[in-house]
Motif scaffolding. Structure first.
Motif, PDB file in Angstrom:
ATOM      1  N   LEU A  11       0.827  -1.203   0.000  1.00 52.72           N
ATOM      2  CA  LEU A  11       0.000   0.000   0.000  1.00 52.72           C
ATOM      3  C   LEU A  11       0.861   1.252   0.000  1.00 52.72           C
ATOM      4  N   ALA A  12       1.959   1.227   0.757  1.00 55.31           N
ATOM      5  CA  ALA A  12       2.854   2.378   0.805  1.00 55.31           C
ATOM      6  C   ALA A  12       3.485   2.634  -0.553  1.00 55.31           C
ATOM      7  N   ARG A  13       3.910   1.537  -1.233  1.00 53.16           N
ATOM      8  CA  ARG A  13       4.500   1.699  -2.553  1.00 53.16           C
ATOM      9  C   ARG A  13       3.487   2.246  -3.549  1.00 53.16           C
ATOM     10  N   ALA A  14       2.256   1.747  -3.471  1.00 55.81           N
ATOM     11  CA  ALA A  14       1.211   2.235  -4.371  1.00 55.81           C
ATOM     12  C   ALA A  14       0.912   3.699  -4.106  1.00 55.81           C
ATOM     13  N   SER A  15       0.848   4.049  -2.816  1.00 64.04           N
ATOM     14  CA  SER A  15       0.587   5.453  -2.468  1.00 64.04           C
ATOM     15  C   SER A  15       1.697   6.355  -2.980  1.00 64.04           C
ATOM     16  N   THR A  16       2.948   5.904  -2.854  1.00 66.17           N
ATOM     17  CA  THR A  16       4.076   6.700  -3.348  1.00 66.17           C
ATOM     18  C   THR A  16       4.009   6.864  -4.854  1.00 66.17           C
ATOM     19  N   ARG A  17       3.663   5.788  -5.569  1.00 70.86           N
ATOM     20  CA  ARG A  17       3.548   5.881  -7.024  1.00 70.86           C
ATOM     21  C   ARG A  17       2.462   6.874  -7.424  1.00 70.86           C
ATOM     22  N   HIS A  18       1.350   6.835  -6.722  1.00 73.17           N
ATOM     23  CA  HIS A  18       0.254   7.754  -7.041  1.00 73.17           C
ATOM     24  C   HIS A  18       0.669   9.206  -6.805  1.00 73.17           C
ATOM     25  N   ARG A  19       1.395   9.440  -5.720  1.00 73.45           N
ATOM     26  CA  ARG A  19       1.849  10.807  -5.436  1.00 73.45           C
ATOM     27  C   ARG A  19       2.865  11.276  -6.470  1.00 73.45           C
ATOM     28  N   LEU A  20       3.742  10.373  -6.899  1.00 75.22           N
ATOM     29  CA  LEU A  20       4.717  10.740  -7.927  1.00 75.22           C
ATOM     30  C   LEU A  20       4.023  11.038  -9.247  1.00 75.22           C
ATOM     31  N   LEU A  21       2.994  10.250  -9.575  1.00 75.18           N
ATOM     32  CA  LEU A  21       2.234  10.522 -10.802  1.00 75.18           C
ATOM     33  C   LEU A  21       1.519  11.868 -10.703  1.00 75.18           C
ATOM     34  N   ALA A  22       0.978  12.166  -9.531  1.00 76.63           N
ATOM     35  CA  ALA A  22       0.304  13.455  -9.336  1.00 76.63           C
ATOM     36  C   ALA A  22       1.297  14.607  -9.455  1.00 76.63           C
ATOM     37  N   LEU A  23       2.490  14.413  -8.900  1.00 77.86           N
ATOM     38  CA  LEU A  23       3.524  15.448  -9.008  1.00 77.86           C
ATOM     39  C   LEU A  23       3.940  15.657 -10.459  1.00 77.86           C
ATOM     40  N   THR A  24       4.089  14.562 -11.188  1.00 78.07           N
ATOM     41  CA  THR A  24       4.460  14.673 -12.601  1.00 78.07           C
ATOM     42  C   THR A  24       3.397  15.431 -13.392  1.00 78.07           C
ATOM     43  N   ALA A  25       2.141  15.098 -13.147  1.00 80.14           N
ATOM     44  CA  ALA A  25       1.056  15.798 -13.841  1.00 80.14           C
ATOM     45  C   ALA A  25       1.023  17.268 -13.470  1.00 80.14           C
ATOM     46  N   ALA A  26       1.238  17.563 -12.186  1.00 75.59           N
ATOM     47  CA  ALA A  26       1.240  18.965 -11.745  1.00 75.59           C
ATOM     48  C   ALA A  26       2.397  19.730 -12.377  1.00 75.59           C
ATOM     49  N   TRP A  27       3.561  19.083 -12.459  1.00 69.71           N
ATOM     50  CA  TRP A  27       4.710  19.759 -13.069  1.00 69.71           C
ATOM     51  C   TRP A  27       4.426  20.067 -14.545  1.00 69.71           C
ATOM     52  N   LEU A  28       3.894  19.106 -15.267  1.00 66.55           N
ATOM     53  CA  LEU A  28       3.619  19.311 -16.691  1.00 66.55           C
ATOM     54  C   LEU A  28       2.579  20.412 -16.906  1.00 66.55           C
ATOM     55  N   LEU A  29       1.527  20.416 -16.107  1.00 58.79           N
ATOM     56  CA  LEU A  29       0.476  21.409 -16.266  1.00 58.79           C
ATOM     57  C   LEU A  29       0.967  22.820 -15.908  1.00 58.79           C
ATOM     58  N   THR A  30       1.672  22.925 -14.798  1.00 59.05           N
ATOM     59  CA  THR A  30       2.134  24.253 -14.372  1.00 59.05           C
ATOM     60  C   THR A  30       3.203  24.797 -15.312  1.00 59.05           C
ATOM     61  N   ARG A  31       4.069  23.936 -15.804  1.00 55.62           N
ATOM     62  CA  ARG A  31       5.111  24.430 -16.727  1.00 55.62           C
ATOM     63  C   ARG A  31       4.517  24.810 -18.077  1.00 55.62           C
TER      64      ARG A  31
END
Length: 428
Positions: A11-31
């Motif tokens: 569950l921790a690994r899945a949660s980390t992956r989801h947060r990293l995906l969210a960060l990647t999406a946020a970086w792409l959108l904001t940039r």
């Protein structure tokens, strides 16, 4: 039983992956949004083209001079250490693009490198992804300004240096030295290295790397120290603390004026030289409390080097004669590094820095004409921005000092006033 134990880990690994995906999406959108703002920067609220002009006019002019093996010695706008030369020449690494396009592309690459390094650090045991999220969402607070300045590249050196400290003191020192050759402030990230062998290693490698790189630059380029003359002639920029005081003074009858010189809008008139000297004296005096902290600090945690770097750069920022909008990029990067650690004491400081970025973006480029005209609105904007930075600097140092002092020993409770020690006869 082992199957049950593996469930939280999965569950921790899945949660980390989801947060990293969210960060990647946020970086792409904001940039993407920052690029859109840069492409439309000729609009009045986006600076009327002044933000992008720094690259396609000034940086590109310096590129032409540097391409011939010399620093722009007679250009009063050239005020940067020799390490800035390779950074301004780096757009030539991307053929087929204009200088402006290559510069922005490389700046985005540096931005992505910082975000990636913060995210990688945040996934380690005892760390958090908050730092990567802070950088990802914090940089767009400055609108499109970070894409048209080379301070992202400088901040990358400082961020990577701090993050490398736990694994390689040699890499930490070398990266700090390279950053200092581009803009001096990254040398401050070494202030909080723990005492002992590791600190000596980091400082030694910084000295060796800095000396070797400086010798290479001296051998390749002519006039490597020309920037010192221009830097020494700088006055009081309107965004500085001293500039804010002078802006308010104009409403009290002070006859000074704002003039474009040394690549910035500066005040001219009576007492400006005195204000500049006071700023320089305060910057020099900032070494005092930092040196005292270094000598008296007794407790080091993994977050101490990060907190010390942010505190030092904040102190030198608020006492500067300049405080240009791009200085906020430095503070965002260092605050993001602090937030990767669960042991940092700089979380409220990071919040103040983010708030200062919001006000800074309102002052430049959105309402810069009001700041330059010293209107009440312009004065208020700079008072709030610089007030937030000053509060951040004071709070940062206070929390750094408190976190590294040894805890007072806990006193054992003694017998109460009406309780006699065991074994003592009660009075008859």
């Amino acid at each position: 039983m082992s199957a049950f134990r593996s469930v939280p880990r999965a569950l921790a690994r899945a949660s980390t992956r989801h947060r990293l995906l969210a960060l990647t999406a946020a970086w792409l959108l904001t940039r993407a949004a920052m690029l859109w703002l840069l492409a439309h920067n000729t609009r009045p609220l986006l600076g009327r083209g002044a933000v992008a002009r720094e690259v396609w006019k000034l940086y590109q002019h310096w590129y032409a001079v540097l391409s011939h093996g010399a620093f722009p010695a007679h250009d009063t706008l050239w005020q940067y250490p020799p390490g800035a030369g390779p950074v301004l020449l780096s757009p030539s690494l991307l053929p087929g693009l204009t200088y402006f396009q290559s510069f922005v592309a490389l700046t985005l690459a540096g931005d992505a490198l910082i975000a990636l390094a913060l995210a990688r650090a945040g996934t380690r045991p005892g760390r958090r992804l908050l730092g990567a999220g802070y950088w990802t969402l914090g940089l767009p607070l400055l609108l499109h300004v970070p894409l048209a300045r080379y301070d992202v590249q400088v901040t990358a050196f400082a961020v990577l240096s701090l993050l490398a400290l736990g694994r390689s003191t040699r890499a930490c020192g070398a990266l700090a030295a390279l950053g200092a050759l581009v803009k001096v402030w990254p040398a401050l990230v070494l202030l909080g290295t723990p005492r002992g062998r590791g600190s000596r290693s980091a400082w030694t490698w910084a000295a060796v790397t800095g000396a070797a790189a400086a010798l290479v630059l001296v051998g390749v380029f002519r006039n490597p120290l020309a920037f010192l003359r221009q830097q020494g002639g700088r006055g009081v920029q309107i965004e500085s603390l001293g500039g804010t005081a002078l802006a308010f003074a104009t409403h009290a009858g002070w006859p000074g004026r704002v003039r474009y010189q040394y690549g910035a809008l500066e005040f001219t008139g009576p007492h400006v030289t005195t204000v500049a000297h006071v700023s320089l004296a305060l910057s020099a005096a900032a070494f005092g409390p930092l040196l005292l902290w270094r000598l008296r600090a007794r407790r080091w945690t993994p977050a101490t080097p990060y907190d010390a770097a942010l505190s030092a750069v904040l102190l030198f920022t608020v006492t500067s004669r300049v405080i240009s909008p791009q200085y906020m990029i430095w503070l965002l990067g260092l605050a993001a590094v602090c937030l990767t650690s669960r042991e940092t004491g700089q979380r409220p400081v990071a919040a103040l820095v983010a708030a200062a970025c919001l006000v800074s973006a309102a002052a430049y480029p959105t309402l810069y004409h009001l700041v330059a005209s010293c209107t009440w609105t312009g004065c208020a904007l700079m008072l709030v921005r610089n007030g937030l930075l000053t509060a951040a600097a004071v709070l940062s140092f206070a929390r750094l000092w408190g976190a590294t002092r040894p805890a007072a020993p806990r006193r054992q409770p003694g017998p109460g006033p009406h309780r006699l020690p065991r074994g003592t006869l009660s009075p008859s």
